[in-house]
Design an enzyme around this catalytic site. Sequence first.
Site, mmCIF file in Angstrom:
data_model
loop_
_atom_site.group_PDB
_atom_site.id
_atom_site.type_symbol
_atom_site.label_atom_id
_atom_site.label_comp_id
_atom_site.label_asym_id
_atom_site.label_seq_id
_atom_site.Cartn_x
_atom_site.Cartn_y
_atom_site.Cartn_z
ATOM 1 N N ASN A 10 110.100 1.653 9.486
ATOM 2 C CA ASN A 10 109.724 2.633 10.501
ATOM 3 C C ASN A 10 108.602 3.527 9.944
ATOM 4 O O ASN A 10 108.821 4.363 9.068
ATOM 5 C CB ASN A 10 110.972 3.448 10.863
ATOM 6 C CG ASN A 10 110.720 4.440 11.974
ATOM 7 O OD1 ASN A 10 109.656 5.038 12.042
ATOM 8 N ND2 ASN A 10 111.700 4.616 12.829
ATOM 9 N N ASP A 69 119.468 5.823 6.964
ATOM 10 C CA ASP A 69 119.959 5.388 8.271
ATOM 11 C C ASP A 69 120.281 6.644 9.072
ATOM 12 O O ASP A 69 120.870 7.592 8.535
ATOM 13 C CB ASP A 69 121.179 4.479 8.167
ATOM 14 C CG ASP A 69 121.330 3.631 9.433
ATOM 15 O OD1 ASP A 69 120.309 3.097 9.914
ATOM 16 O OD2 ASP A 69 122.437 3.504 9.954
HETATM 17 P P1 ITT Z 1 114.624 1.420 9.396
HETATM 18 O O1 ITT Z 1 116.015 0.886 9.594
HETATM 19 O O2 ITT Z 1 113.623 0.362 9.071
HETATM 20 O O3 ITT Z 1 114.567 2.575 8.447
HETATM 21 P P2 ITT Z 1 114.892 2.200 12.201
HETATM 22 O O4 ITT Z 1 113.896 2.683 13.202
HETATM 23 O O5 ITT Z 1 115.690 0.942 12.515
HETATM 24 O O6 ITT Z 1 114.116 2.053 10.805
HETATM 25 P P3 ITT Z 1 117.341 3.786 12.168
HETATM 26 O O7 ITT Z 1 118.194 2.578 12.340
HETATM 27 O O8 ITT Z 1 117.753 4.759 11.131
HETATM 28 O O9 ITT Z 1 115.829 3.393 11.852
HETATM 29 O O10 ITT Z 1 117.099 4.594 13.502
HETATM 30 C C1 ITT Z 1 118.023 4.747 14.494
HETATM 31 C C2 ITT Z 1 117.388 5.168 15.779
HETATM 32 O O11 ITT Z 1 117.292 6.582 15.796
HETATM 33 C C3 ITT Z 1 115.997 4.628 16.103
HETATM 34 O O12 ITT Z 1 115.971 4.343 17.493
HETATM 35 C C4 ITT Z 1 115.064 5.746 15.806
HETATM 36 O O13 ITT Z 1 113.964 5.753 16.673
HETATM 37 C C5 ITT Z 1 115.960 6.969 16.038
HETATM 38 N N1 ITT Z 1 115.602 8.039 15.101
HETATM 39 C C6 ITT Z 1 115.705 8.001 13.751
HETATM 40 N N2 ITT Z 1 115.252 9.152 13.223
HETATM 41 C C7 ITT Z 1 114.851 9.922 14.255
HETATM 42 C C8 ITT Z 1 114.270 11.194 14.367
HETATM 43 O O14 ITT Z 1 113.976 11.916 13.290
HETATM 44 N N3 ITT Z 1 113.983 11.680 15.577
HETATM 45 C C9 ITT Z 1 114.254 10.954 16.696
HETATM 46 N N4 ITT Z 1 114.790 9.731 16.693
HETATM 47 C C10 ITT Z 1 115.085 9.204 15.481
#
Ligand code: ITT
Length: 192
Positions: A10, A69
Amino acid sequence: MQDIVFATNNAHKLEEIRRIVGDDFRILSLKEIGCEEDIPETADTLEGNALMKARYVKEHYGYDCFADDTGLMVDALDGAPGVYSARYAGPGHDSAANMALLLKNLEGRADRRARFVTVIALILNGKELTFEGRVEGEILTEAHGSAGFGYDPVFRPLESETSFAEMSADDKNRISHRGRATAKLMNYLTLQ
Ligand code: ITT
């Protein structure tokens, strides 16, 4: 300056963490170590998934690293989307669809309390550690702002008048789940 890998695909997370860490450490991306594949995250807890991502990079690429995560827990939805926040509206990472489904599922609900939780798993010098950060807030009735990513336009932290997506990156990092978890990580790293 010490190098450390941040195991994420991400780009927004990478940018946020680099901004928080500043010049203390050089954060390498997965691309920079030649890892282009999707890392499995099939655990049913944030901690389990963060550890899974960090262990994958250590096992397959040999680097000490950390992974994050994150989940958005909504009280009126019994904690959903939670650990499944990335695929709430189905497979893929479609933030617009995820937010639309969240707003639909909360239609007419008075209780809009929610929190973002981040767990960072660190693998360093043969040790595994986790650091948690959270921010309490509420889900707005419509999207506000265009900064940030993911669910930012529909989440307002309690200590702010605006959504995360209406804040500067620095203001978000100061109070966010990821900002708080990263502060704990940095504390630990600088003591090593
Ligand atoms: P990685 O696993 O490659 O790190 P990812 O986008 O899959 O990236 P997550 O599983 O941790 O990351 O993310 C869970 C969801 O929450 C995902 O839809 C993100 O867009 C959202 N998310 C994560 N951090 C956020 C933030 O700071 N603000 C808003 N949404 C967030």
